[in-house]
Motif scaffolding. Structure first.
Motif, short mmCIF file in Angstrom:
data_model
loop_
_atom_site.label_atom_id
_atom_site.label_comp_id
_atom_site.label_asym_id
_atom_site.label_seq_id
_atom_site.Cartn_x
_atom_site.Cartn_y
_atom_site.Cartn_z
N ALA A 261 42.82 46.49 39.06
CA ALA A 261 43.44 47.22 37.95
C ALA A 261 43.61 48.69 38.30
O ALA A 261 44.62 49.31 37.98
CB ALA A 261 42.61 47.05 36.69
N THR A 262 42.62 49.26 39.00
CA THR A 262 42.75 50.65 39.45
C THR A 262 43.94 50.78 40.40
O THR A 262 44.75 51.71 40.28
CB THR A 262 41.46 51.09 40.17
OG1 THR A 262 40.38 50.95 39.28
CG2 THR A 262 41.56 52.52 40.64
N ILE B 33 36.06 37.97 40.92
CA ILE B 33 35.64 38.61 39.67
C ILE B 33 35.28 40.06 39.93
O ILE B 33 35.64 40.96 39.16
CB ILE B 33 34.45 37.81 39.08
CG1 ILE B 33 34.98 36.55 38.44
CG2 ILE B 33 33.67 38.61 38.08
CD1 ILE B 33 35.91 36.79 37.29
N PHE C 192 34.47 50.48 41.07
CA PHE C 192 33.84 50.71 39.76
C PHE C 192 32.33 50.78 39.88
O PHE C 192 31.68 51.50 39.13
CB PHE C 192 34.31 49.65 38.74
CG PHE C 192 33.58 48.35 38.76
CD1 PHE C 192 32.46 48.16 37.99
CD2 PHE C 192 34.03 47.30 39.55
CE1 PHE C 192 31.80 46.95 38.00
CE2 PHE C 192 33.38 46.10 39.56
CZ PHE C 192 32.25 45.92 38.78
N ILE D 245 38.50 42.27 40.17
CA ILE D 245 39.47 42.46 39.08
C ILE D 245 39.56 43.91 38.58
O ILE D 245 40.66 44.48 38.55
CB ILE D 245 39.19 41.47 37.92
CG1 ILE D 245 39.63 40.08 38.34
CG2 ILE D 245 39.92 41.87 36.65
CD1 ILE D 245 39.37 39.00 37.32
N TRP E 271 45.16 40.54 36.18
CA TRP E 271 45.10 39.75 34.97
C TRP E 271 45.06 40.59 33.70
O TRP E 271 44.43 40.21 32.71
CB TRP E 271 43.89 38.78 34.99
CG TRP E 271 44.03 37.71 36.00
CD1 TRP E 271 44.97 37.65 36.99
CD2 TRP E 271 43.25 36.52 36.16
NE1 TRP E 271 44.80 36.52 37.74
CE2 TRP E 271 43.76 35.81 37.25
CE3 TRP E 271 42.15 35.99 35.48
CZ2 TRP E 271 43.21 34.61 37.68
CZ3 TRP E 271 41.62 34.79 35.90
CH2 TRP E 271 42.14 34.11 36.99
N GLY E 272 45.67 41.77 33.75
CA GLY E 272 45.73 42.61 32.56
C GLY E 272 44.43 43.29 32.20
O GLY E 272 44.19 43.62 31.04
N TRP E 273 43.58 43.50 33.18
CA TRP E 273 42.30 44.17 32.92
C TRP E 273 42.55 45.57 32.39
O TRP E 273 43.37 46.31 32.93
CB TRP E 273 41.49 44.24 34.21
CG TRP E 273 40.15 44.86 34.00
CD1 TRP E 273 39.82 46.15 34.25
CD2 TRP E 273 38.98 44.23 33.48
NE1 TRP E 273 38.51 46.37 33.91
CE2 TRP E 273 37.98 45.21 33.44
CE3 TRP E 273 38.69 42.94 33.03
CZ2 TRP E 273 36.69 44.94 32.96
CZ3 TRP E 273 37.41 42.68 32.58
CH2 TRP E 273 36.43 43.67 32.54
N ARG E 274 41.87 45.97 31.29
CA ARG E 274 42.09 47.31 30.76
C ARG E 274 40.79 48.05 30.52
O ARG E 274 40.78 49.12 29.91
CB ARG E 274 42.97 47.27 29.52
CG ARG E 274 42.49 46.33 28.43
CD ARG E 274 43.48 46.29 27.27
NE ARG E 274 42.91 45.58 26.14
CZ ARG E 274 42.97 44.26 26.00
NH1 ARG E 274 43.58 43.51 26.88
NH2 ARG E 274 42.41 43.69 24.95
N GLY E 275 39.67 47.50 30.94
CA GLY E 275 38.41 48.24 30.85
C GLY E 275 37.86 48.35 29.45
O GLY E 275 37.14 49.28 29.14
#
Lengths: 481, 177
Positions: free
Chosen positions: A190-191, A183, A444, A186, A210-214
């Motif tokens: 994405a970065t 977790i 992050f 993720i 998993w398509g993380w877009r913030g």
């Protein structure tokens, strides 16, 4: 103004050194996997780890074909290297959870740049630990009997046994550690997905992220989930090593049957784990030039935690000896005498005291605490010491049983050693692969450490606070010292 | 044109600028909005009027289910299906059932936290229209984005676009569906 900056630096040492903004932080950490040339140290370390992994493969193959008679286990020392190594590895894992969960709940910002690989360390250490009891069963293909699965024999596991508790504790621990680690990864994956140029990397990181877009809504639930996981992991990690210690203390064997075991084992686990984190992060930050993120302050803090938990462990040794004497049971008294000076393994005990008790005393001094070299050396000594601790607890308690007729010495065979070295290889290999393919530092979370991450400059009002302290000191306003 | 548009995406350099803009968006009455940032921003929840998630209650329920299933499993095994007399101790020996019950509580609560979060977030979702904006790749690096969707009741191509320009963004992008 300069003075205030100086005071601020001393009270709250910056957790990110050097000139950084969101972009450079992201680039510096993700470039380790995406762009930067792999340092030569990586190849050397990976090669050594991979060779040792082959030793593990060979040992396990021979073991499966022959049986656990290839080890030195005997009667009465039925629990020998497999359990020593199991407890050693699982203990190492605990620092990862401590750093990622407990320090998060305590709002310790310095955890941020070390939590990712400490969690990875936990995961790999638990994987190594799990191999020992699994193979010690002798017939690992029947290991599913440990789980309560309805079967045609109509049998169930015995839930009143601490060994059964262990199965639940360790498997839960491995699962939750994996979830927590993944977790956390993720948003960083994405970065990597968005920065990768290579088509295949883009695809794989795209899948893993998993398509993380913030999205703000996602972050909102993400933070809740993360905090809850930290809150759940904290009692979990304390329970795991407590239950491991109950494997011993619920039994009647002198030297095992002690109420001090759960807290003493947990402190020892954190002690050993911090030593392993230091062993890993000192070379890592040198090879990859990460001193901006894993600062000297981090190392100093870890040294202090090691000193504190080490002292608790030493207190545990003292209490073990005291309980042995105070119990007035002749078996307990004999065990302590035998362990410390009359028995054949007395020098293991004193080596243990040297490694875990004496060597850490150097950490009282700034000179040693602030030197990466000395921290590394002390961590290596502590790792050996924690292994010796388990050796002393397990072997010296078992080899002199209640009945002198069943006494026997224990000597490890070459296969005991190769199995242990092999798991070191598995651990090293996994750590090096992780460093190469995933962000070793939580990107992050490091971004949130930068001053510009605070909306409207919240939490930056240190200067105002100092002014406030000055005014409360003003005698006219009745403020005292 | 309107039919083919998912919404507008405005890019900002700093979190403060985006939070201020989000407050204005909310005050202007837009509801189908979202913000994107490279790290969690607590202030944006209030600025966009994001309600507190029900996730904690789900996790609590997950933990309770774990606790009860741990108890039920051990009760069934040791009292109903295979009662075994060990040294005259009671079949229902609760103290020694506690460790597995505790571990199952943690396990199911953790599963609920992770998979509940992913479920409520609608992840995994490999495709989303915002990915059509090339600059959006920076949302996981250093930039902050604000989105107004075209199915917002107040949405009007020209008006909304002018409104977004007035928030001082770096740039406003059309998001293709």
């Amino acid at each position: 103004m300069e003075d205030i900056k100086e005071i601020q630096r001393r009270i709250y040492p910056p957790m990110v050194e050097g000139e950084h903004d969101f972009g450079t932080v992201s680039d510096r950490i993700s470039d380790l996997t995406l762009k930067k040339r792999t340092p030569i140290g990586w190849y050397i370390g990976f090669a050594i780890g991979f060779m040792l992994l082959q030793v593990l493969m060979m040992t396990v193959t021979y073991l499966l074909f022959t049986g656990i008679g290839i080890w030195g286990n005997n009667q009465p020392v039925g629990w020998a290297f497999p359990i020593i190594n199991f407890v050693w590895w699982i203990g190492i894992g605990h620092a990862g959870t401590l750093i990622s969960a407990i320090l998060l709940l305590l709002n310790q910002k310095w955890r941020t740049s070390i939590n990712r690989f400490a969690e990875a360390m936990t995961l790999f250490a638990v994987a190594c630990a799990g191999m020992f009891p699994l193979l010690h069963t002798g017939r690992p293909w029947l290991a599913y009997w440990l789980f309560p699965i309805p079967n045609s024999m109509g049998m169930w596991p015995q839930f009143r046994s601490p060994l059964m508790w262990d199965v639940f504790a360790v498997s839960t621990y491995a699962t939750v550690s994996l979830l927590f680690w993944y977790i956390g990864l993720i948003p960083d994956i994405a970065t990597l997905r968005d920065r990768a140029k290579n088509k295949y990397f883009k695809f794989v990181y795209g899948l893993l992220s998993w398509g993380w877009r913030g999205s703000a809504r996602h972050w909102h639930r993400y933070e809740i989930a993360y905090l809850l996981l930290a809150g759940l992991s904290t009692p979990l990690v304390l329970s795991v090593h407590s239950i491991v210690s109950l494997d011993f203390s619920v039994s009647q064997v002198p030297g095992w049957h002690a109420t001090i075991f759960p807290p003493y084992f947990v402190a020892g686990a954190i002690f050993a784990g911090f030593a392993m984190v230091l062993i890993l992060c000192i070379p890592l930050r040198a090879w990859y030039n990460l001193k901006d993120f894993i600062t000297d302050t981090h190392l100093i803090y870890m040294g202090k935690v090691m000193l504190a938990t080490g002292l608790i462990v030493v207190y545990g040794y003292a209490m073990e000896a005291y309980f042995g004497w105070y119990s007035a049971s002749k078996y307990e008294v004999f065990m302590i005498q035998n362990r410390i000076w009359t028995g054949p393994y007395w020098w293991f005990y004193w080596l243990l005291i040297f490694c875990n008790g004496l060597s850490i005393q150097l950490l009282w001094f700034k000179r040693f605490r602030e030197s990466a070299f000395w921290l590394f050396v002390i961590s290596l000594i502590v790792s050996v010491g924690m292994w010796l601790e388990r050796f002393v607890i397990i072997i010296t308690s078992l080899h002199r049983d209640f009945l002198p007729s069943s006494w026997a010495m224990f000597a490890p065979t070459i296969w005991d050693w190769s199995m242990f070295l092999g798991t070191l290889g598995l651990f090293t290999t996994l750590i090096f692969l992780f460093v190469r393919f995933l962000p070793v530092i939580s990107i992050f979370e490091v971004r949130t450490l930068l001053p510009e991450a605070n909306v409207h400059g919240h939490q930056q009002d240190f200067e105002e606070n100092v002014v406030e302290i000055e005014t409360t000191r003003d005698p006219d306003r009745g403020g005292g010292a | 044109m309107d039919k083919k548009l998912f919404g507008f995406l405005a890019e900002f350099d700093t979190p403060t600028e985006m939070v201020d803009a989000a407050t204005k968006v909310r005050d202007a009455g837009y509801t189908k909005t979202d913000a994107f940032s490279p790290f969690p921003l607590h202030e944006i929840d209030e600025a966009l009027g994001i309600k507190r998630s029900i996730l904690p209650y789900m996790v609590f329920a997950g933990g309770i289910v774990g606790l009860l299933s741990g108890l039920g499993l051990q009760y069934y095994v040791h009292v109903i299906d295979y009662p075994l007399n060990v040294g005259g101790r009671p079949f229902f020996s609760l103290p020694s059932f506690i460790p597995p019950m505790f571990e199952l509580t943690i396990l199911l609560a953790a599963f609920t936290a992770v998979f509940g979060m992913l479920f409520l977030n609608g992840l995994p979702q490999p495709y989303h229209p915002v990915f059509n904006v090339p600059r959006f790749a920076l949302a996981t690096r250093e930039k902050f984005f604000l989105l107004i969707e075209s199915d917002d009741p107040k949405f009007d191509y020209n008006e909304t676009r002018n409104f977004m320009e007035s928030l001082n963004p770096q740039e406003v992008f059309d998001v293709e569906p």
